[in-house]
Structure formats: C-alpha cells, structure tokens
Design an enzyme around this catalytic site. Sequence first.
Site, PDB file in Angstrom:
ATOM      1  CD  GLU A 266     -69.555 -15.942 -64.075  1.00 34.35           C
ATOM      2  OE1 GLU A 266     -70.843 -16.069 -64.409  1.00 34.35           O
ATOM      3  OE2 GLU A 266     -68.873 -14.788 -64.620  1.00 34.35           O
ATOM      4  CD  GLU A 320     -72.759  -8.436 -58.692  1.00 33.99           C
ATOM      5  OE1 GLU A 320     -72.029  -7.567 -59.220  1.00 33.99           O
ATOM      6  OE2 GLU A 320     -72.864  -9.664 -58.779  1.00 33.99           O
ATOM      7  CE  LYS A 323     -75.027  -9.263 -63.006  1.00 37.23           C
ATOM      8  NZ  LYS A 323     -74.434 -10.594 -63.006  1.00 37.23           N
ATOM      9  CD  GLU A 329     -78.012 -12.600 -64.850  1.00 38.29           C
ATOM     10  OE1 GLU A 329     -77.099 -12.045 -64.500  1.00 38.29           O
ATOM     11  OE2 GLU A 329     -78.065 -13.469 -65.364  1.00 38.29           O
TER      12      GLU A 329
END
Length: 390
Positions: A266, A320, A323, A329
């Site tokens: 990642e 997203e 999250k 995030e």
Amino acid sequence: MKSLGVRLFFLVFLAPIASVTVQAFTGTYGINYGRIANNIPSPDEVVTLLRGAKIRNVRIYDADPSVLKAFSGTGLEIVVGLPNGNLQDMSANADHAMNWVKNNVLAYLPDTHIRGIAVGNEVLGSNDEFSGFLLGAVKNVYNALNMLKLSDEVQVTTAHSQAVFANSFPPSSCVFRDNVVQNMKPLLEFFSQIGSPFCLNAYPFLAYMSDPEHIDINYALFLPTEGANDPKTKLHYDNLLDAQIDAAYAALEDAGFKKMEVIVTETGWASYGDENESAATIENARTYNYNLRKRLAKMKGTPMRPNNVVKAYVFAIFNENLKPGPTSERNFGLFKPDGSISYDIGFHGLKSSSADSLLLPLKDNRDQGWCGCCSIILTMATAFLLVLSR
C-alpha cells in the site's frame, strides 16, 4: 506465441529446481481495490476501468464472490485477503483453513487468476489481539494450498504497517520493535522457507503529516530536493519512499533475512482531509501518484538494494465513503465513485470528468490537423465558385 509463453511460464515459475516457485505480484505497478463504500461502481465496471488503465495487478481485502466472478477470464492478477477476524479460527483449525482455500481460491481457478493470499493485514504492532494467531493461520493456509497442489500458483503473504519498526531514520538504523520480534522472527523464518516477500504498507503522506517540521514535502512527493544522507552507509536518498523501503531492508538484515524481498502493498496520498491535514490536497495527491508511476516505470531498485526492482500497489481505486477515521481515510482514490478520475495522472475513467471535457476538444482538433483545415477551405472555395457562376 501463446504456446511458447505457456512453456516459458512453466519453465520459469514451476521448475522444481527453483527456490521461489511463485510470485503474486508479476508487475511493478498494482492497485488496491477497497470497497468500504456504498456508492462505487460494480465489479464488472471496475474490470473495464482497470483494463482501460492497463493495470494488471490488483489486491482486495477479502474474497468477495462478486469480485472473483467479475475478474474471471480477464487476465487480471489478483491477491485475495483473509481478514484479521478469521485468523484465530484458521490458526486453530486446519480443516477450516482447507475449506476456506477450497471455497475462496480453488473454486475460482484457473479462470480467475488468483496469485496470492494476504493472511491478515497490519496485524503485528497494530492488532495485538490477533498477533498470536498470525503464524498459525499462515501455516495452515499454506499447507492447504500445498495439499491441493496450488502452492506453486498461489503465494502466501501478510502486509505490515511501519508500526513494526523502531528507529527508522536513517534507514540503516531500522530494526524491528522489541514487542514485535517474538512473533515476527518465526513468521520471517517460515516466509523465507516458502519464498514469500516482506510486504510493507508505506505512506510518505503519513510520515510527513507526523513530522512536517523536519520532513521536506518535496522529499515526500518525489520532487527536486536536497534529499537525505545515511551517515552509516553513505547512501543518498532523493525521496522518502525509497528510504522507507530501505529501512525495511535494514530491519530484515538485522533480523537475519538479508535476501528477503520487500514489496510495497500500500502507498498513496490523500486528496482531501480535515483542517489539521493540510497536506491532503488534490495537487499533492496528483503529484505523488504521478511521480510514483514514473518512479516505478524506471524498474530500478533502492540505494540499499539497487538490484531489487521496486514494486508497489497504490492505494486505492476509489474514495471509500464509509471508512472510519479522519477525512483523509475516505479520500485516497484515484477515481471518484462515478468512475471519473479524481485528478489526472494519465488514466481515463469510466466517464469524462470536467478536466477531461476541457482537454478532449483540444485533442480532437489536434488529431484532425490538416484534415479539419482542408475541409474548411474546400467549403469556402465551393461557396465562392457558386457565387461566381450566378
């Protein structure tokens, strides 16, 4: 040519004399497909998006049937995840591990190219409640693959955060934290036996955010900078990601695993954040991800391991919206929920964004070139001749 390619694959990857028989990551640039959201495109649309972007390597965090079915016959190479919540069960019960592998891997092969299983994510140093179950789960999953004669096709790994390290700067001083070593050492010994790499989630964004007074943002973004020198090795670093990777290599060498490869599972940069996350901007995210692509395309190693080509999965395909945590995030996506690009790093989305609409007409006119000019001239000449003939 296809049959030759198949023969070469078996010679290179399945030869019994090879010490490493399988690689989950066959390119240098991959992407994480996170799905903690209720507004992102379907898996079938994601396949279209990834193939259009020519991204072959994909990592997901579970083994969702809709995703595995959508990837069938596409040629995309996928790493599936065994969630942390399953580790205790998989560690305690080999039969359950076997059933998991049968239902989530074997059932989709060979049409869906499952190349790896990530057993847990950021367990050591971050999720102490699961740390004692990680090695047992890894062994049971690997043994299941081996019994099913899949261990030469599917690699077993786990991804670590930088929370496993102590003294990570300069890179050569990095070692594993004392409270991690007891679980890390036997895990590395097993991975060394089966030829698995050390997988690292490395975020220059987070490092910069934690110490903006001492880290040059240009150093974090692959931009021109004075860089940093390692006084022990005399190596020079012109970007923070290389330094983070070499810190992992130093820790591995200190633990006795000098030959183990480091793969970045990642990395990315948030495009939006809270008031205290000022570095999370569209421009910084675009700069980091664009320069990351250029860095990986060079297919070169790091200062400490120049012969180990850097491989990285960028985080992530989409923002997203479900999250938890700070706003950043939820804003790491290269693409918006509607499939358009979040910012331009050379990819095209499922639909045109406002940026695309500004660029495409210029491209069309440029491509038409002299043809467009000639058409206008001929039209004017015809009209002129008609006037003269009256």
